[in-house]
Motif scaffolding. Structure first.
Motif, PDB file in Angstrom:
ATOM      1  N   SER A 202      40.367  45.173  42.189  1.00 26.65           N
ATOM      2  CA  SER A 202      40.311  43.773  42.599  1.00 26.65           C
ATOM      3  C   SER A 202      40.788  42.966  41.398  1.00 26.65           C
ATOM      4  O   SER A 202      40.415  43.256  40.261  1.00 26.65           O
ATOM      5  CB  SER A 202      38.886  43.324  42.924  1.00 26.65           C
ATOM      6  N   VAL A 203      41.596  41.959  41.661  1.00 24.34           N
ATOM      7  CA  VAL A 203      42.031  41.057  40.600  1.00 24.34           C
ATOM      8  C   VAL A 203      41.577  39.657  40.968  1.00 24.34           C
ATOM      9  O   VAL A 203      41.819  39.184  42.079  1.00 24.34           O
ATOM     10  CB  VAL A 203      43.562  41.098  40.404  1.00 24.34           C
ATOM     11  N   ARG A 204      40.894  39.024  40.024  1.00 25.25           N
ATOM     12  CA  ARG A 204      40.445  37.647  40.208  1.00 25.25           C
ATOM     13  C   ARG A 204      41.255  36.762  39.280  1.00 25.25           C
ATOM     14  O   ARG A 204      41.305  36.993  38.072  1.00 25.25           O
ATOM     15  CB  ARG A 204      38.970  37.492  39.895  1.00 25.25           C
ATOM     16  N   LEU A 205      41.930  35.782  39.852  1.00 33.24           N
ATOM     17  CA  LEU A 205      42.659  34.783  39.083  1.00 33.24           C
ATOM     18  C   LEU A 205      41.896  33.472  39.208  1.00 33.24           C
ATOM     19  O   LEU A 205      41.634  33.011  40.322  1.00 33.24           O
ATOM     20  CB  LEU A 205      44.084  34.609  39.622  1.00 33.24           C
ATOM     21  N   GLY A 206      41.510  32.901  38.079  1.00 32.59           N
ATOM     22  CA  GLY A 206      40.748  31.660  38.096  1.00 32.59           C
ATOM     23  C   GLY A 206      41.483  30.555  37.365  1.00 32.59           C
ATOM     24  O   GLY A 206      42.249  30.816  36.427  1.00 32.59           O
TER      25      GLY A 206
ATOM     26  N   ALA B 287      47.511  31.275  44.461  1.00 32.76           N
ATOM     27  CA  ALA B 287      47.594  32.196  45.605  1.00 32.76           C
ATOM     28  C   ALA B 287      48.926  32.951  45.602  1.00 32.76           C
ATOM     29  O   ALA B 287      48.959  34.162  45.878  1.00 32.76           O
ATOM     30  CB  ALA B 287      47.422  31.439  46.916  1.00 32.76           C
ATOM     31  N   MET B 288      50.013  32.258  45.285  1.00 36.37           N
ATOM     32  CA  MET B 288      51.326  32.914  45.220  1.00 36.37           C
ATOM     33  C   MET B 288      51.351  33.981  44.123  1.00 36.37           C
ATOM     34  O   MET B 288      51.908  35.074  44.307  1.00 36.37           O
ATOM     35  CB  MET B 288      52.425  31.880  44.940  1.00 36.37           C
ATOM     36  N   GLU B 289      50.740  33.680  42.994  1.00 38.42           N
ATOM     37  CA  GLU B 289      50.713  34.629  41.878  1.00 38.42           C
ATOM     38  C   GLU B 289      49.908  35.867  42.230  1.00 38.42           C
ATOM     39  O   GLU B 289      50.315  36.991  41.929  1.00 38.42           O
ATOM     40  CB  GLU B 289      50.191  33.923  40.625  1.00 38.42           C
ATOM     41  N   ALA B 290      48.777  35.687  42.903  1.00 38.24           N
ATOM     42  CA  ALA B 290      47.961  36.829  43.327  1.00 38.24           C
ATOM     43  C   ALA B 290      48.729  37.697  44.322  1.00 38.24           C
ATOM     44  O   ALA B 290      48.759  38.926  44.209  1.00 38.24           O
ATOM     45  CB  ALA B 290      46.650  36.343  43.939  1.00 38.24           C
ATOM     46  N   ALA B 291      49.379  37.067  45.286  1.00 36.81           N
ATOM     47  CA  ALA B 291      50.145  37.812  46.297  1.00 36.81           C
ATOM     48  C   ALA B 291      51.325  38.538  45.662  1.00 36.81           C
ATOM     49  O   ALA B 291      51.621  39.690  46.009  1.00 36.81           O
ATOM     50  CB  ALA B 291      50.629  36.870  47.395  1.00 36.81           C
ATOM     51  N   GLY B 292      51.987  37.890  44.723  1.00 32.50           N
ATOM     52  CA  GLY B 292      53.130  38.517  44.051  1.00 32.50           C
ATOM     53  C   GLY B 292      52.713  39.702  43.206  1.00 32.50           C
ATOM     54  O   GLY B 292      53.398  40.734  43.177  1.00 32.50           O
ATOM     55  N   LEU B 293      51.584  39.584  42.519  1.00 34.49           N
ATOM     56  CA  LEU B 293      51.056  40.695  41.722  1.00 34.49           C
ATOM     57  C   LEU B 293      50.725  41.878  42.618  1.00 34.49           C
ATOM     58  O   LEU B 293      51.083  43.022  42.320  1.00 34.49           O
ATOM     59  CB  LEU B 293      49.824  40.237  40.946  1.00 34.49           C
ATOM     60  N   LYS B 294      50.062  41.608  43.732  1.00 33.86           N
ATOM     61  CA  LYS B 294      49.704  42.664  44.684  1.00 33.86           C
ATOM     62  C   LYS B 294      50.962  43.378  45.178  1.00 33.86           C
ATOM     63  O   LYS B 294      51.044  44.612  45.153  1.00 33.86           O
ATOM     64  CB  LYS B 294      48.932  42.072  45.862  1.00 33.86           C
TER      65      LYS B 294
END
Length: 143
Positions: A99-103, A127-134
């Motif tokens: 799990s990755v949490r971006l705050g 949200a875009m950064e989390a989706a791109g990392l995934k």
């Protein structure tokens, strides 16, 4: 303003961490970042600085203030009236996924105004950064 996103990634911690700490390549993962310039030499870690260019926002210089290799880092950007702190935390699961949490936290006398003017964009970018990392991490697993 406080905002965070957690994403489940079907990739090992090492793969995800390698992508997170290679900040100059973040524009390959997301359209929310146009360019990242490292301002310090050597390995990425506490004290590292980078200038981040994002669409529709002024470039910001970020300084790593907390660094736990392979697990997490936090960096801070200061502009007149606003301090922005961004955190990046990885939690491993027994099945090998993470799990990755971006705050994102903003404080200071002008934080309320910045949140009003750019809060929606900031939340969209996280949200875009989390989706791109995934997407990038999971794609690397299929190669």
């Amino acid at each position: 303003m406080h905002h965070e996103v957690t994403v489940e990634i079907n990739a090992p911690r090492e793969t995800v961490w390698a992508l997170l700490e290679d900040v100059e390549r973040w524009p390959e993962m997301t359209a929310s970042i146009k360019r990242v310039e490292r301002l310090t030499e050597g390995p990425f870690g506490e004290g590292s600085r980078a200038r981040v260019h994002q669409p529709g926002l002024p470039a910001a210089v970020w300084t790593v203030t907390d660094f736990a290799p392979g697990r997490a880092f936090t960096w801070t950007a200061r502009t007149p009236g606003v301090t922005t702190v961004a955190s990046h935390d990885i939690t491993s699961h027994p099945d090998g996924t993470v799990s990755v949490r971006l705050g994102l936290d903003q404080s200071g006398p002008l934080a309320f105004l910045v949140a009003l003017l750019a809060g929606r964009r900031a939340r969209r970018y996280v949200a875009m950064e989390a989706a791109g990392l995934k997407q990038k991490a999971e794609l690397q697993q299929t190669k």
